[in-house]
Design a protein around this motif. Structure first.
Motif, PDB file in Angstrom:
ATOM      1  N   MET A   1     -33.889 -17.117 -42.840  1.00 45.81           N
ATOM      2  CA  MET A   1     -33.535 -18.405 -42.298  1.00 45.81           C
ATOM      3  C   MET A   1     -33.117 -18.206 -40.841  1.00 45.81           C
ATOM      4  O   MET A   1     -32.351 -17.323 -40.528  1.00 45.81           O
ATOM      5  CB  MET A   1     -32.407 -19.031 -43.110  1.00 45.81           C
ATOM      6  CG  MET A   1     -32.104 -20.427 -42.697  1.00 45.81           C
ATOM      7  SD  MET A   1     -31.185 -21.346 -43.930  1.00 45.81           S
ATOM      8  CE  MET A   1     -29.551 -20.750 -43.639  1.00 45.81           C
ATOM      9  N   VAL A   2     -33.641 -19.058 -39.940  1.00 44.10           N
ATOM     10  CA  VAL A   2     -33.354 -18.953 -38.515  1.00 44.10           C
ATOM     11  C   VAL A   2     -32.926 -20.314 -37.988  1.00 44.10           C
ATOM     12  O   VAL A   2     -33.563 -21.326 -38.266  1.00 44.10           O
ATOM     13  CB  VAL A   2     -34.610 -18.492 -37.747  1.00 44.10           C
ATOM     14  CG1 VAL A   2     -34.334 -18.462 -36.262  1.00 44.10           C
ATOM     15  CG2 VAL A   2     -35.063 -17.130 -38.242  1.00 44.10           C
ATOM     16  N   ASP A   3     -31.835 -20.355 -37.251  1.00 45.20           N
ATOM     17  CA  ASP A   3     -31.400 -21.568 -36.575  1.00 45.20           C
ATOM     18  C   ASP A   3     -31.563 -21.359 -35.077  1.00 45.20           C
ATOM     19  O   ASP A   3     -31.055 -20.381 -34.533  1.00 45.20           O
ATOM     20  CB  ASP A   3     -29.936 -21.882 -36.866  1.00 45.20           C
ATOM     21  CG  ASP A   3     -29.729 -22.561 -38.202  1.00 45.20           C
ATOM     22  OD1 ASP A   3     -30.723 -23.003 -38.790  1.00 45.20           O
ATOM     23  OD2 ASP A   3     -28.580 -22.652 -38.650  1.00 45.20           O
ATOM     24  N   THR A   4     -32.285 -22.272 -34.440  1.00 46.03           N
ATOM     25  CA  THR A   4     -32.444 -22.235 -32.991  1.00 46.03           C
ATOM     26  C   THR A   4     -31.932 -23.549 -32.450  1.00 46.03           C
ATOM     27  O   THR A   4     -32.407 -24.610 -32.829  1.00 46.03           O
ATOM     28  CB  THR A   4     -33.921 -22.045 -32.598  1.00 46.03           C
ATOM     29  OG1 THR A   4     -34.399 -20.837 -33.188  1.00 46.03           O
ATOM     30  CG2 THR A   4     -34.073 -21.990 -31.093  1.00 46.03           C
ATOM     31  N   LEU A  20     -41.372 -23.797 -39.920  1.00 48.03           N
ATOM     32  CA  LEU A  20     -40.171 -23.057 -40.250  1.00 48.03           C
ATOM     33  C   LEU A  20     -40.020 -22.892 -41.750  1.00 48.03           C
ATOM     34  O   LEU A  20     -40.502 -23.697 -42.531  1.00 48.03           O
ATOM     35  CB  LEU A  20     -38.944 -23.804 -39.701  1.00 48.03           C
ATOM     36  CG  LEU A  20     -38.941 -24.068 -38.195  1.00 48.03           C
ATOM     37  CD1 LEU A  20     -37.763 -24.954 -37.820  1.00 48.03           C
ATOM     38  CD2 LEU A  20     -38.875 -22.765 -37.434  1.00 48.03           C
ATOM     39  N   GLN A  22     -37.929 -22.925 -45.263  1.00 46.46           N
ATOM     40  CA  GLN A  22     -36.983 -23.901 -45.804  1.00 46.46           C
ATOM     41  C   GLN A  22     -35.563 -23.568 -45.357  1.00 46.46           C
ATOM     42  O   GLN A  22     -35.127 -22.436 -45.455  1.00 46.46           O
ATOM     43  CB  GLN A  22     -37.076 -23.910 -47.333  1.00 46.46           C
ATOM     44  CG  GLN A  22     -36.284 -24.997 -47.994  1.00 46.46           C
ATOM     45  CD  GLN A  22     -36.856 -26.372 -47.706  1.00 46.46           C
ATOM     46  OE1 GLN A  22     -38.035 -26.531 -47.468  1.00 46.46           O
ATOM     47  NE2 GLN A  22     -36.000 -27.369 -47.730  1.00 46.46           N
ATOM     48  N   SER A  24     -34.407 -23.593 -42.299  1.00 44.89           N
ATOM     49  CA  SER A  24     -34.331 -23.235 -40.888  1.00 44.89           C
ATOM     50  C   SER A  24     -34.286 -24.493 -40.041  1.00 44.89           C
ATOM     51  O   SER A  24     -34.653 -25.569 -40.475  1.00 44.89           O
ATOM     52  CB  SER A  24     -35.536 -22.390 -40.482  1.00 44.89           C
ATOM     53  OG  SER A  24     -35.477 -21.137 -41.100  1.00 44.89           O
ATOM     54  N   ARG A  25     -33.847 -24.327 -38.792  1.00 44.03           N
ATOM     55  CA  ARG A  25     -33.673 -25.476 -37.916  1.00 44.03           C
ATOM     56  C   ARG A  25     -34.062 -25.093 -36.487  1.00 44.03           C
ATOM     57  O   ARG A  25     -33.775 -23.991 -36.037  1.00 44.03           O
ATOM     58  CB  ARG A  25     -32.215 -25.898 -37.974  1.00 44.03           C
ATOM     59  CG  ARG A  25     -31.886 -27.114 -37.221  1.00 44.03           C
ATOM     60  CD  ARG A  25     -30.448 -27.512 -37.333  1.00 44.03           C
ATOM     61  NE  ARG A  25     -29.629 -26.675 -38.180  1.00 44.03           N
ATOM     62  CZ  ARG A  25     -28.495 -27.054 -38.720  1.00 44.03           C
ATOM     63  NH1 ARG A  25     -28.043 -28.253 -38.527  1.00 44.03           N
ATOM     64  NH2 ARG A  25     -27.788 -26.231 -39.451  1.00 44.03           N
ATOM     65  N   TYR A  26     -34.712 -26.027 -35.774  1.00 41.99           N
ATOM     66  CA  TYR A  26     -35.028 -25.876 -34.353  1.00 41.99           C
ATOM     67  C   TYR A  26     -34.660 -27.191 -33.690  1.00 41.99           C
ATOM     68  O   TYR A  26     -35.249 -28.224 -33.984  1.00 41.99           O
ATOM     69  CB  TYR A  26     -36.519 -25.575 -34.152  1.00 41.99           C
ATOM     70  CG  TYR A  26     -36.877 -25.217 -32.729  1.00 41.99           C
ATOM     71  CD1 TYR A  26     -37.063 -23.892 -32.359  1.00 41.99           C
ATOM     72  CD2 TYR A  26     -37.029 -26.197 -31.754  1.00 41.99           C
ATOM     73  CE1 TYR A  26     -37.387 -23.554 -31.055  1.00 41.99           C
ATOM     74  CE2 TYR A  26     -37.346 -25.866 -30.450  1.00 41.99           C
ATOM     75  CZ  TYR A  26     -37.531 -24.547 -30.108  1.00 41.99           C
ATOM     76  OH  TYR A  26     -37.854 -24.215 -28.809  1.00 41.99           O
ATOM     77  N   ARG A  38     -39.930 -29.190 -37.215  1.00 34.69           N
ATOM     78  CA  ARG A  38     -40.309 -28.236 -38.249  1.00 34.69           C
ATOM     79  C   ARG A  38     -41.762 -27.841 -38.058  1.00 34.69           C
ATOM     80  O   ARG A  38     -42.593 -28.105 -38.902  1.00 34.69           O
ATOM     81  CB  ARG A  38     -40.131 -28.850 -39.625  1.00 34.69           C
ATOM     82  CG  ARG A  38     -38.720 -29.109 -40.003  1.00 34.69           C
ATOM     83  CD  ARG A  38     -38.615 -29.121 -41.515  1.00 34.69           C
ATOM     84  NE  ARG A  38     -37.301 -29.444 -41.979  1.00 34.69           N
ATOM     85  CZ  ARG A  38     -36.267 -28.619 -41.943  1.00 34.69           C
ATOM     86  NH1 ARG A  38     -36.404 -27.427 -41.441  1.00 34.69           N
ATOM     87  NH2 ARG A  38     -35.103 -28.989 -42.410  1.00 34.69           N
TER      88      ARG A  38
END
Length: 136
Positions: A1-4, A20, A22, A24-26, A38
Motif C-alpha cells: 500500500m502506497v500513499d502519495t 493503484l 486497493q 492506496s491513495r494519490y 486511482r
C-alpha cells in the motif's frame, strides 16, 4: 500500500498515475481543492484565483470545501478560491498536426499544427518509444 500526497501551493503539475492497489491513495492538494485519483493522466494548476484540472485519461475525484465532484476523461474543471462553484467543460480536441510522421528520429525538429480559435495555449509532449514511454 502506497500513499502519495502532494501539496501544490502555486504552479502546476502533470501526473500519469498507474492503477493503484486497493487502499492506496494519490492526492494533490491545492489551496482550494484536492484531486484524488486511482490510475489516470491529469494536470492540475493553481494560483491565487483558484484551481484548474484537466483529465486526459481515467477520472479524478475533486474535493473542495463544499463537496466532491468526479471529473472524467476529456473534461476540465475549475474552482475559484473565493467560491464553492465548480465549473466543468469538455476539453478541446487535440489540434490537427501538420507534420508527416508520428516518429521523430532527430532533434531539433519543427512541429506545427492547425490553430484552434478557443485555445489559450498548446502543450506538446515528446515520449520515447510509445505513448507511455519516458518523457523526452
Amino acid at each position: 500500500m502506497v500513499d502519495t500526497r502532494i501539496r501544490l501551493k502555486r504552479g502546476g503539475v502533470s501526473a500519469d498515475v498507474s492503477p493503484l492497489v486497493q487502499g492506496s491513495r494519490y492526492e494533490i492538494s491545492t489551496p482550494s481543492a484536492v484531486a484524488a485519483v486511482r490510475g489516470t493522466q491529469f494536470r492540475v494548476q493553481t494560483d491565487d484565483r483558484g484551481t484548474r484540472l484537466e483529465v486526459t485519461e481515467g477520472e479524478v475525484e475533486l474535493t473542495h470545501a463544499h463537496g466532491t465532484k468526479r471529473i472524467e476523461a476529456g473534461q476540465g474543471a475549475s474552482i475559484s478560491a473565493q467560491s464553492a462553484l465548480v465549473t466543468t467543460k469538455a476539453l478541446n480536441d487535440a489540434p490537427t498536426r501538420q507534420f508527416d510522421s508520428t516518429v521523430i528520429d532527430n532533434l531539433p525538429a519543427t512541429l506545427s499544427w492547425k490553430s484552434q480559435v478557443d485555445a489559450a495555449a498548446y502543450r506538446f509532449q515528446l515520449r520515447k518509444n510509445s505513448k507511455h514511454g519516458k518523457l523526452v
